[in-house]
Design an enzyme around this catalytic site. Structure first.
Site, PDB file in Angstrom:
ATOM      1  N   GLY A 105       0.848  -1.191   0.000  1.00  0.00           N
ATOM      2  CA  GLY A 105       0.000   0.000   0.000  1.00  0.00           C
ATOM      3  C   GLY A 105       0.879   1.234   0.000  1.00  0.00           C
ATOM      4  O   GLY A 105       0.758   2.102   0.868  1.00  0.00           O
TER       5      GLY A 105
ATOM      6  N   GLU B 244       0.769  -1.615  -4.744  1.00  0.00           N
ATOM      7  CA  GLU B 244      -0.371  -0.707  -4.633  1.00  0.00           C
ATOM      8  C   GLU B 244      -1.529  -1.247  -5.462  1.00  0.00           C
ATOM      9  O   GLU B 244      -1.350  -1.644  -6.613  1.00  0.00           O
ATOM     10  CB  GLU B 244       0.036   0.684  -5.110  1.00  0.00           C
TER      11      GLU B 244
ATOM     12  N   LEU C  12       2.249   1.138   6.118  1.00  0.00           N
ATOM     13  CA  LEU C  12       2.180   2.480   6.670  1.00  0.00           C
ATOM     14  C   LEU C  12       0.831   3.126   6.383  1.00  0.00           C
ATOM     15  O   LEU C  12       0.412   3.240   5.234  1.00  0.00           O
ATOM     16  CB  LEU C  12       3.305   3.340   6.079  1.00  0.00           C
TER      17      LEU C  12
ATOM     18  N   THR D 123       6.668   9.782   4.340  1.00  0.00           N
ATOM     19  CA  THR D 123       5.402   9.450   3.697  1.00  0.00           C
ATOM     20  C   THR D 123       4.481  10.662   3.643  1.00  0.00           C
ATOM     21  O   THR D 123       4.458  11.490   4.567  1.00  0.00           O
ATOM     22  CB  THR D 123       4.670   8.319   4.450  1.00  0.00           C
ATOM     23  N   GLU D 124       3.719  10.763   2.574  1.00  0.00           N
ATOM     24  CA  GLU D 124       2.781  11.869   2.424  1.00  0.00           C
ATOM     25  C   GLU D 124       1.746  11.870   3.549  1.00  0.00           C
ATOM     26  O   GLU D 124       1.408  12.926   4.100  1.00  0.00           O
ATOM     27  CB  GLU D 124       2.075  11.783   1.067  1.00  0.00           C
ATOM     28  N   GLU D 125       1.277  10.683   3.916  1.00  0.00           N
ATOM     29  CA  GLU D 125       0.269  10.594   4.984  1.00  0.00           C
ATOM     30  C   GLU D 125       0.866  11.009   6.323  1.00  0.00           C
ATOM     31  O   GLU D 125       0.234  11.714   7.113  1.00  0.00           O
ATOM     32  CB  GLU D 125      -0.273   9.172   5.068  1.00  0.00           C
TER      33      GLU D 125
ATOM     34  N   ASN E 120      -2.713  -6.925  -5.412  1.00  0.00           N
ATOM     35  CA  ASN E 120      -3.420  -7.029  -4.140  1.00  0.00           C
ATOM     36  C   ASN E 120      -2.569  -7.892  -3.215  1.00  0.00           C
ATOM     37  O   ASN E 120      -2.559  -9.114  -3.322  1.00  0.00           O
ATOM     38  CB  ASN E 120      -4.801  -7.663  -4.349  1.00  0.00           C
ATOM     39  N   SER E 121      -1.847  -7.238  -2.330  1.00  0.00           N
ATOM     40  CA  SER E 121      -0.892  -7.952  -1.479  1.00  0.00           C
ATOM     41  C   SER E 121      -1.562  -8.928  -0.524  1.00  0.00           C
ATOM     42  O   SER E 121      -0.948  -9.924  -0.136  1.00  0.00           O
ATOM     43  CB  SER E 121      -0.062  -6.942  -0.677  1.00  0.00           C
TER      44      SER E 121
ATOM     45  N   ASP F 137      -5.655   1.245   5.552  1.00  0.00           N
ATOM     46  CA  ASP F 137      -7.082   1.513   5.747  1.00  0.00           C
ATOM     47  C   ASP F 137      -7.509   0.920   7.091  1.00  0.00           C
ATOM     48  O   ASP F 137      -7.324  -0.269   7.337  1.00  0.00           O
ATOM     49  CB  ASP F 137      -7.868   0.857   4.600  1.00  0.00           C
TER      50      ASP F 137
END
Length: 252
Positions: free
Chosen positions: A73, A96, A149, A227-229, A129-130, A152
């Protein structure tokens, strides 16, 4: 590579892709059927597609390296880009499920390779899809680092089975992680942080890193800063909850 100066999807000064052209839903249902190619087995992963400078073609000689790091992800690839220069000798890949986001990361890596000759050749991304296919990409004990990281949270109890960290999925992650390999998790949702920590704590093939080990591991600092998040959480003054565990041999 195509000339990007006249392409509005790219930033002219940096030639990097602009995120606004690759927007997608924040999360995707990992239990739904998706339509994309999946590697039959780890030996069928075409490294020449992901790391062309190191692997000229599938059938020609080249590096014998294997992917060591996987970011599950990976989002827009912030962590991967930082890790690429931090560990230039290690191959790494982002996994991803969202097609537009995967395309953004591909374009970002290509642009960085072009702008920085010799760099970023060790990083790539794949749409997959991991939760279903991680053993299709990595052999037993192949990985040394595995990242989850800001996954969801799937708040509703009926959707907890969609969470990317669970007791049965940890069996698969333990399979692809070598002994001593590290699994990194972080979230800004306290309940999910407790869930992931409890799952890892209860699994016989994982043990928590000590505070001293966390302090000494430079990767831990990247979990929020790269990370952006994580950057968004920091800007908003939010908290994060991390669980970092080592893969150990099962007890006899």
């Amino acid at each position: 590579m195509l000339d990007k100066e006249g392409n509005s999807k790219y930033n002219k000064p940096t030639h990097l892709p602009r995120k606004r052209f690759y927007r997608a839903r924040a999360h995707s249902n990992p239990l739904s059927d998706s339509h994309f190619p999946v590697s039959i087995s780890p030996s069928h992963v075409d490294y020449s597609v992901h790391f062309p400078q190191l692997f000229p073609s599938l059938n020609e000689g080249g590096s014998t390296k294997k992917i060591e790091f996987a970011d599950v992800g990976c989002g827009f690839g912030g962590l991967l880009i930082s890790l690429s220069t931090f560990f230039p000798e290690s191959l790494m890949i982002g996994m991803e499920i969202r097609d537009k986001v995967t395309e953004y990361v591909k374009e970002r890596i290509l642009a960085l390779r072009e702008a920085n000759p010799g760099q970023y050749q060790n990083v790539s991304v794949v749409r997959t899809n991991s939760m279903k296919y991680i053993p299709n990409y990595f052999g037993k004990g192949q990985l040394s680092k595995l990242f989850f990281l800001f996954p969801d949270p799937h708040f509703k109890e009926k959707n907890h089975r969609r969470r990317v960290i669970s007791t049965h999925l940890l069996d698969e992650y333990a399979y692809v992680l070598g002994i001593g390999g590290i699994i990194y998790t972080i979230t800004d949702v306290e309940e999910l942080g407790d869930w992931m920590k409890d799952c890892l704590e209860g699994h016989p093939m994982f043990e928590a890193l000590t505070e001293e080990e966390l302090e000494a591991d430079p990767v831990v600092k990247l979990l929020t800063s790269a990370t952006e998040e994580g950057q968004k959480v920091a800007r908003n003054g939010g908290q994060t909850f991390q669980a970092v565990y080592r893969r150990v041999a099962p007890p006899l």
